[in-house]
Design a protein around this motif. Structure first.
Motif, PDB file in Angstrom:
ATOM      1  N   SER A 111      -7.432   1.363   3.824  1.00  0.00           N
ATOM      2  CA  SER A 111      -5.989   1.417   3.984  1.00  0.00           C
ATOM      3  C   SER A 111      -5.559   2.606   4.828  1.00  0.00           C
TER       4      SER A 111
ATOM      5  N   GLU B 287      -6.537  -2.714   9.989  1.00  0.00           N
ATOM      6  CA  GLU B 287      -7.344  -2.223   8.872  1.00  0.00           C
ATOM      7  C   GLU B 287      -8.607  -3.076   8.746  1.00  0.00           C
TER       8      GLU B 287
ATOM      9  N   TRP C  16     -10.550  -2.671   1.332  1.00  0.00           N
ATOM     10  CA  TRP C  16      -9.749  -2.412   2.520  1.00  0.00           C
ATOM     11  C   TRP C  16      -9.710  -0.910   2.801  1.00  0.00           C
TER      12      TRP C  16
ATOM     13  N   ILE D 130      -0.720  -4.445   3.884  1.00  0.00           N
ATOM     14  CA  ILE D 130      -1.744  -5.291   4.499  1.00  0.00           C
ATOM     15  C   ILE D 130      -1.383  -6.754   4.270  1.00  0.00           C
TER      16      ILE D 130
ATOM     17  N   MET E  27       0.830  -1.196   0.000  1.00  0.00           N
ATOM     18  CA  MET E  27       0.000   0.000   0.000  1.00  0.00           C
ATOM     19  C   MET E  27       0.871   1.255   0.000  1.00  0.00           C
TER      20      MET E  27
END
Length: 526
Positions: free
Chosen positions: A85, A72, A83, A90, A50
């Motif tokens: 973020s 998360e 997700w 993750i 990410m």
């Protein structure tokens, strides 16, 4: 798992080529196997790289999803997971019942007797472990107008540790082992599906890894396997483009050789007709000469002798005007032109001129070369064919020159003979002189046609020899090279398809993984 085994596992995974710097999603499938290779349980872990703090969508086929490295949150709608973020990577895991692409089967032998691994614990003897891997990622593709079966090219790396206190004389088929002092590290590599894709005999044992050793006390420790489809880079496709060009050039050479061989067969028919015509002419002139001699000696009547002579000479005219005879001369001249074209095509495909090719042939002693290098064999065949055609052109020039001279001489002699016949038919006062002139003329003509007969016979024999030589070169030299290039072309096409399958493999339980790895552990048996 102790520290040594952890380091070994890290090294085993590192053996597989992975370009992590370019990835945005890594998928790793962890599977526990029993001692026979059957799946006990498995789980899938995804690593998302990410960069921003926002909502990120990912596709997945997993159930029981759990974030294992952060807080998360996510929402799951069918196969799309969102997700929230926070800008950090993750890591999440889940489970699936989907069939795995690699099937594992492990066999155990003690003193060449197949046994259950548990029954071998603590025993002494010659141990053999055979790991069988089956690739189930099969694909049907269209190639060269045919349906072909190829497999996604997985590489499976297997590792195990043996205690040197109880084990020695280690042998590994499709692998290596390293002695670290107290322990030996054994690593093997298999490529299941490669033989099934290419059907090359040498690839047949690449579906298995065999480890054998002597033990004084057999024990069964953890074994590990890692499988990945990412084994070939896009740049590796360049070599197959070169193989395609080689196949195309060999196809052109084979086509040219077939045309040359067909032309020689046609010339063989024409030279046979020329030989037969020359033989008939000589036979008729011999008959005429015998009749003249008999007439001079008074052994036949004048009328009968003249009739025989006239018929024989007329037959000679017919033979000389025979289209097969003149056509054969034309065929010889046409053959020389075709020979020159053939020499240009053959030499041109080598990228050299004739003198450079000749120098390369002599310098590298290709006359006695018996190797299997396709390039050297092609250059050897090109020079020998070109030399053969140039020698044939010399024979053609000599034959055409000889035949042209004989034809002119025959025309002059026939004019003299016709005048002599007219004198014989006008009266008998000049019979003796006419017969003598006629006899001398027929003798000269007979001598000329005898040379023509021998020359045409030599030409026919030469054409037969040339035809046999070209057929042999075509069948034993050019055609095998052509078939070999066709096989290379087919193998290259399949390899291209496998490279694309490797590149297009985007996950086991997802369609967006940039890198997928299967990690297997066979638990120890006590």
């Amino acid at each position: 798992m102790n520290r040594l085994k952890k380091y070994f596992m890290i090294g085993l995974i590192g053996f597989i080529p992975i370009n992590c710097y370019a990835l945005t999603k890594n998928e790793t499938i962890y599977t526990n196997l029993d001692e026979t290779g059957k799946i006990v349980n498995s789980s899938v872990m995804n690593h998302l790289f990410m960069k921003d703090k926002n909502i990120f969508e990912d596709d997945t086929e997993l159930k029981n999803i759990l974030n294992i490295n952060g807080k998360e949150t996510f929402t799951l709608d069918k196969n799309i997971i969102q997700w929230n973020s926070k800008g950090k990577d993750i890591f999440y895991q889940g489970t699936t019942d989907k069939e795995q692409p690699i099937e594992v089967d492990i066999e155990y032998y003690l003193n060449d007797k197949k046994m259950n691994a548990k029954d071998m614990i603590g025993k002494k003897g010659k141990v053999k472990l055979i790991f069988h891997f089956k690739n189930k990622e099969m694909h049907e593709v269209n190639f060269s107008g045919m349906r072909e079966t190829v497999y996604t090219p997985f590489v499976v790396t297997t590792g195990m540790v043996l205690n040197n206190q109880y084990n020695d004389n280690i042998e590994v088929e499709n692998g290596k082992w390293v002695d670290s002092g107290s322990r030996s590290f054994v690593i093997g590599v298999a490529t299941p599906g490669l033989y099934e894709s290419f059907h090359i005999q040498e690839f047949q044992n690449l579906n298995t890894i065999t480890v054998s050793y002597d033990t004084s006390k057999f024990s069964f420790e953890n074994m590990y396997m890692v499988a990945t489809p990412k084994i070939i880079e896009e740049k590796d496709l360049e070599v197959f483009d070169k193989l395609d060009q080689l196949s195309s050039n060999m196809g052109t050479l084979q086509s040219s050789m077939n045309q040359i061989e067909n032309g020689i067969q046609q010339l063989k028919v024409g030279s046979s007709s020329l030989n037969e015509g020359a033989t008939q002419i000589h036979s008729h002139l011999t008959t005429a000469l015998n009749s003249i001699t008999q007439l001079k000696n008074g052994s036949i009547s004048l009328t009968h002798g003249l009739d025989t002579i006239v018929d024989s000479l007329n037959q000679v005219k017919v033979n000389l005007q025979n289209k097969n005879l003149t056509g054969s001369i034309t065929q010889l001249q046409t053959l020389k032109i075709e020979n020159n074209h053939a020499i240009s095509r053959i030499v041109g495909q080598t990228g050299m001129n004739f003198e450079t090719l000749k120098s390369f042939y002599e310098t590298n002693q290709l006359q006695s070369y018996n190797g299997t290098d396709p390039s050297l064999l092609a250059l050897k065949q090109a020079y020998e064919l070109s030399y053969l055609f140039s020698m044939n052109n010399q024979v053609i020039d000599e034959t055409v020159t000889s035949m042209s001279g004989i034809s002119n001489e025959v025309g002059q002699l026939l004019t003299t003979l016709e005048a002599a016949i007219i004198q014989l038919q006008s009266g008998f006062k000049t019979i003796s002189s006419g017969l003598t002139s006629l006899e001398n003329g027929v003798k000269q003509l007979s001598s000329g046609t005898y040379s023509l007969m021998n020359g045409s016979h030599d030409l026919y024999s030469g054409v037969v020899t040339l035809g046999d030589g070209i057929t042999k070169v075509n069948q034993e030299g050019i055609h095998p090279l052509y078939e070999y290039s066709r096989k290379i072309h087919v193998y290259g096409g399949k390899a291209k398809e496998m490279i694309h399958l490797s590149k297009d493999y985007h996950g086991y339980a997802t369609k967006s993984a940039d890198n997928t790895m299967f990690v297997y552990m066979v638990k120890s048996v006590k």
